[in-house]
Design a protein around this motif. Sequence first.
Motif, PDB file in Angstrom:
ATOM      1  N   GLU A 106     -83.391  -0.347  80.300  1.00  0.00           N
ATOM      2  CA  GLU A 106     -83.480   0.139  81.583  1.00  0.00           C
ATOM      3  C   GLU A 106     -83.366   1.691  81.907  1.00  0.00           C
ATOM      4  O   GLU A 106     -83.495   2.232  82.870  1.00  0.00           O
ATOM      5  N   SER A 107     -83.108   2.501  80.697  1.00  0.00           N
ATOM      6  CA  SER A 107     -82.905   3.811  80.744  1.00  0.00           C
ATOM      7  C   SER A 107     -84.170   4.568  81.000  1.00  0.00           C
ATOM      8  O   SER A 107     -85.184   4.154  80.732  1.00  0.00           O
ATOM      9  N   VAL A 108     -83.978   5.503  81.604  1.00  0.00           N
ATOM     10  CA  VAL A 108     -85.294   6.688  81.752  1.00  0.00           C
ATOM     11  C   VAL A 108     -84.537   7.896  81.417  1.00  0.00           C
ATOM     12  O   VAL A 108     -83.487   8.288  81.330  1.00  0.00           O
ATOM     13  N   GLN A 109     -85.853   8.816  80.863  1.00  0.00           N
ATOM     14  CA  GLN A 109     -85.400  10.048  80.333  1.00  0.00           C
ATOM     15  C   GLN A 109     -86.625  11.104  81.194  1.00  0.00           C
ATOM     16  O   GLN A 109     -87.512  10.891  81.261  1.00  0.00           O
ATOM     17  N   PHE A 110     -85.848  12.262  81.305  1.00  0.00           N
ATOM     18  CA  PHE A 110     -86.460  13.388  81.997  1.00  0.00           C
ATOM     19  C   PHE A 110     -85.554  14.688  81.502  1.00  0.00           C
ATOM     20  O   PHE A 110     -84.298  14.629  81.342  1.00  0.00           O
ATOM     21  N   LYS A 111     -86.124  15.731  81.772  1.00  0.00           N
ATOM     22  CA  LYS A 111     -85.589  17.055  81.424  1.00  0.00           C
ATOM     23  C   LYS A 111     -85.845  18.128  82.506  1.00  0.00           C
ATOM     24  O   LYS A 111     -86.747  18.683  83.076  1.00  0.00           O
ATOM     25  N   THR A 112     -84.680  18.679  82.981  1.00  0.00           N
ATOM     26  CA  THR A 112     -84.268  19.498  83.966  1.00  0.00           C
ATOM     27  C   THR A 112     -84.713  20.687  83.517  1.00  0.00           C
ATOM     28  O   THR A 112     -84.790  21.140  82.372  1.00  0.00           O
ATOM     29  N   ARG A 113     -85.249  21.670  84.372  1.00  0.00           N
ATOM     30  CA  ARG A 113     -85.630  23.116  84.119  1.00  0.00           C
ATOM     31  C   ARG A 113     -84.839  23.886  84.743  1.00  0.00           C
ATOM     32  O   ARG A 113     -83.891  23.510  85.549  1.00  0.00           O
ATOM     33  N   ALA A 114     -84.733  24.875  84.595  1.00  0.00           N
ATOM     34  CA  ALA A 114     -83.504  26.122  85.047  1.00  0.00           C
ATOM     35  C   ALA A 114     -83.908  26.242  86.818  1.00  0.00           C
ATOM     36  O   ALA A 114     -85.107  26.265  87.023  1.00  0.00           O
ATOM     37  N   GLY A 115     -82.854  26.001  87.506  1.00  0.00           N
ATOM     38  CA  GLY A 115     -82.981  26.074  88.757  1.00  0.00           C
ATOM     39  C   GLY A 115     -82.994  24.669  89.527  1.00  0.00           C
ATOM     40  O   GLY A 115     -82.898  24.339  90.698  1.00  0.00           O
ATOM     41  N   ASP A 116     -82.721  23.642  88.334  1.00  0.00           N
ATOM     42  CA  ASP A 116     -82.766  22.304  88.908  1.00  0.00           C
ATOM     43  C   ASP A 116     -81.267  21.628  89.283  1.00  0.00           C
ATOM     44  O   ASP A 116     -80.564  22.210  88.264  1.00  0.00           O
ATOM     45  N   VAL A 117     -81.051  20.972  90.103  1.00  0.00           N
ATOM     46  CA  VAL A 117     -79.834  20.402  90.336  1.00  0.00           C
ATOM     47  C   VAL A 117     -79.866  18.944  90.221  1.00  0.00           C
ATOM     48  O   VAL A 117     -80.512  18.476  91.006  1.00  0.00           O
ATOM     49  N   PHE A 118     -79.337  18.303  89.277  1.00  0.00           N
ATOM     50  CA  PHE A 118     -79.301  16.777  89.096  1.00  0.00           C
ATOM     51  C   PHE A 118     -77.898  16.262  89.713  1.00  0.00           C
ATOM     52  O   PHE A 118     -76.955  16.706  89.239  1.00  0.00           O
ATOM     53  N   VAL A 119     -78.125  15.678  90.800  1.00  0.00           N
ATOM     54  CA  VAL A 119     -76.983  14.922  91.411  1.00  0.00           C
ATOM     55  C   VAL A 119     -77.146  13.519  91.325  1.00  0.00           C
ATOM     56  O   VAL A 119     -78.031  13.050  91.494  1.00  0.00           O
ATOM     57  N   PHE A 120     -75.926  12.654  91.130  1.00  0.00           N
ATOM     58  CA  PHE A 120     -76.024  11.248  90.880  1.00  0.00           C
ATOM     59  C   PHE A 120     -74.640  10.652  91.338  1.00  0.00           C
ATOM     60  O   PHE A 120     -73.646  11.521  91.130  1.00  0.00           O
ATOM     61  N   ASN A 121     -74.616   9.488  91.566  1.00  0.00           N
ATOM     62  CA  ASN A 121     -73.581   8.746  92.184  1.00  0.00           C
ATOM     63  C   ASN A 121     -72.885   8.330  90.480  1.00  0.00           C
ATOM     64  O   ASN A 121     -73.470   7.358  89.827  1.00  0.00           O
ATOM     65  N   ASN A 122     -71.580   8.975  90.476  1.00  0.00           N
ATOM     66  CA  ASN A 122     -70.949   8.668  89.183  1.00  0.00           C
ATOM     67  C   ASN A 122     -70.290   7.345  89.013  1.00  0.00           C
ATOM     68  O   ASN A 122     -69.852   6.961  88.099  1.00  0.00           O
ATOM     69  N   PHE A 124     -79.190   8.790  93.022  1.00  0.00           N
ATOM     70  CA  PHE A 124     -79.507  10.245  92.529  1.00  0.00           C
ATOM     71  C   PHE A 124     -80.366  10.829  93.435  1.00  0.00           C
ATOM     72  O   PHE A 124     -81.157  10.166  94.259  1.00  0.00           O
ATOM     73  N   ALA A 125     -80.393  12.114  93.135  1.00  0.00           N
ATOM     74  CA  ALA A 125     -81.446  12.969  93.518  1.00  0.00           C
ATOM     75  C   ALA A 125     -81.647  14.378  92.989  1.00  0.00           C
ATOM     76  O   ALA A 125     -80.691  14.597  92.143  1.00  0.00           O
ATOM     77  N   LEU A 126     -82.819  14.848  93.049  1.00  0.00           N
ATOM     78  CA  LEU A 126     -83.011  16.133  92.382  1.00  0.00           C
ATOM     79  C   LEU A 126     -83.249  17.678  93.405  1.00  0.00           C
ATOM     80  O   LEU A 126     -84.044  17.049  94.458  1.00  0.00           O
ATOM     81  N   LEU A 127     -82.575  18.340  93.326  1.00  0.00           N
ATOM     82  CA  LEU A 127     -82.819  19.675  94.053  1.00  0.00           C
ATOM     83  C   LEU A 127     -83.598  20.628  93.247  1.00  0.00           C
ATOM     84  O   LEU A 127     -83.304  20.796  92.103  1.00  0.00           O
ATOM     85  N   ARG A 128     -84.556  21.267  93.906  1.00  0.00           N
ATOM     86  CA  ARG A 128     -85.255  22.235  93.009  1.00  0.00           C
ATOM     87  C   ARG A 128     -84.996  23.617  93.893  1.00  0.00           C
ATOM     88  O   ARG A 128     -84.838  23.913  94.669  1.00  0.00           O
ATOM     89  N   GLU A 129     -85.434  24.799  92.560  1.00  0.00           N
ATOM     90  CA  GLU A 129     -85.371  26.010  93.090  1.00  0.00           C
ATOM     91  C   GLU A 129     -84.012  26.493  93.527  1.00  0.00           C
ATOM     92  O   GLU A 129     -83.957  27.266  94.439  1.00  0.00           O
ATOM     93  N   ALA A 130     -82.969  26.084  92.976  1.00  0.00           N
ATOM     94  CA  ALA A 130     -81.853  26.726  93.146  1.00  0.00           C
ATOM     95  C   ALA A 130     -81.548  28.087  92.669  1.00  0.00           C
ATOM     96  O   ALA A 130     -82.404  28.274  91.365  1.00  0.00           O
ATOM     97  N   PRO A 131     -80.833  28.989  92.886  1.00  0.00           N
ATOM     98  CA  PRO A 131     -80.848  30.525  92.450  1.00  0.00           C
ATOM     99  C   PRO A 131     -80.021  30.448  90.949  1.00  0.00           C
ATOM    100  O   PRO A 131     -79.108  29.389  90.645  1.00  0.00           O
ATOM    101  N   ASN A 132     -80.156  31.535  90.405  1.00  0.00           N
ATOM    102  CA  ASN A 132     -79.692  31.622  89.162  1.00  0.00           C
ATOM    103  C   ASN A 132     -78.183  32.225  89.413  1.00  0.00           C
ATOM    104  O   ASN A 132     -77.945  33.309  89.292  1.00  0.00           O
ATOM    105  N   ASP A 133     -77.342  31.261  90.016  1.00  0.00           N
ATOM    106  CA  ASP A 133     -76.066  31.691  90.191  1.00  0.00           C
ATOM    107  C   ASP A 133     -75.088  30.605  89.810  1.00  0.00           C
ATOM    108  O   ASP A 133     -75.143  29.331  89.947  1.00  0.00           O
ATOM    109  N   VAL A 134     -73.950  30.943  89.092  1.00  0.00           N
ATOM    110  CA  VAL A 134     -72.800  29.824  88.887  1.00  0.00           C
ATOM    111  C   VAL A 134     -72.365  29.417  89.829  1.00  0.00           C
ATOM    112  O   VAL A 134     -71.398  28.152  89.699  1.00  0.00           O
ATOM    113  N   GLN A 135     -72.287  29.699  91.067  1.00  0.00           N
ATOM    114  CA  GLN A 135     -71.704  29.114  92.296  1.00  0.00           C
ATOM    115  C   GLN A 135     -72.485  28.038  92.832  1.00  0.00           C
ATOM    116  O   GLN A 135     -71.980  27.413  94.011  1.00  0.00           O
ATOM    117  N   VAL A 136     -73.682  27.826  92.584  1.00  0.00           N
ATOM    118  CA  VAL A 136     -74.429  26.783  93.264  1.00  0.00           C
ATOM    119  C   VAL A 136     -73.551  25.415  93.119  1.00  0.00           C
ATOM    120  O   VAL A 136     -73.737  24.856  94.266  1.00  0.00           O
TER     121      VAL A 136
END
Length: 410
Positions: free
Chosen positions: A350-366, A171-183
């Motif tokens: 083993e679960s973890v919890q976090f809350k993304t904010r607007a502009g974050d992109v949460f990407v993970f191995n499904n 998994f990884a987190l991307l920050r500061e993505a634009p407010n765009d439905v195409q991200v």
Amino acid sequence: MLSCRHLIGQLRYASNNSVRSITAKILDQRYIELRPANDERPLKFPSIWLRDNCQCSECFHGATRARKSHWERGPLSHAAAQAVHFDEHRQQLVINWQDAHNSSYDLEWLQQRDFSPEARQRYLSEVYKPTMQLWGKSQFGEVTREFHYADVMAQDAVLCAWLEALAVQGFALLREAPNDVQVARQLAERIGYIKRTTYGDVFEVKSKPNAGNYAYLMTPLPMHTDMPYYEYKAGINILHTLVQSESPGGANTMTDGFFVAQRLREEFPKYYDLLRSVPVNWYDIGHDGDAGKPFHSLWRGPVICLDVDGQFARINQNTTKRDSRFTVPLELVVDWYEAYDKFLQLVQEESVQFKTRAGDVFVFNNLRMLHGRTAYEDSPQNKRHLVGAYVDWDIIYSKLRTLMFPNAKD
């Protein structure tokens, strides 16, 4: 796999370009041995493999990197070597075959295809797939990798590092993505090709009337993997947060399913064997929205899937998509439920919890990560809204290799 911090042009091997004195000989008409004069470990290759992989223009099409086949059955009847020698000037093994065909092989080419256990493992971990780093709840902070969206989109080195993190940590987190439905779409296309499913190529995660998927409710979303009912299950999930809930809920939950599987294998081997071997029916029946086409997806597979090397390859878990039809022998059912209950218990531990904010992109191995969400409440002024997309691992690994080895010839 080699680190993406340096966009390495080609794989490293334990070889050099100096002229080397080597003796070549035939062993039992089955193998060819190359023995260096300096007492280094000899290289040994099956004759049939060498014949099958002749690099001459008659046998190999260099432009397409494809073997030419002139055998109706195979190379076995053509594999006998009549004479061999090592050309020190060209640093090549030369073989004269009994059918009058001649082949030559560069020493470096042979070293890269060495059949020793060390060389085979080096190729599997440096080229085929990176070695995964399994992690539990206590390691979450140290394995979390963050990147800036703009850097991933603009810099190949950062793109490579991001994909490597997805392959290794899952998994990884991307920050500061634009407010765009195409991200989400743009990230998928930055890698290669988006995966289209029955929910479209890009999908929205928000509360919907007449929801066709449990994720479109505001209720808690149990820990799961997406699309266990697909034989070719989506590889990564890209979730871009456009609007986050202002209510206390809406937090992401996640567990490394491969770590849980490893714990089961070590601590509860009987349960592990059941979840690895007993197939479960996974299904999805319905339509996406009022105008969506109807679908009826089914796939049958165990909770824990292994690859041909016995490594973890895929976790299937989705309580909302586990069929009531359980097509296994009656005597397996109760034992399977006991194993399944222990698996879910470890998932929660083993679960973890976090809350993304607007502009974050949460990407993970499904194929690996179980994910979920805590319950939340929309308001007229604040409606939680995520946009997602999928990409297959075949596409991701291909992109990662082209970044790591841009000069690779074969």
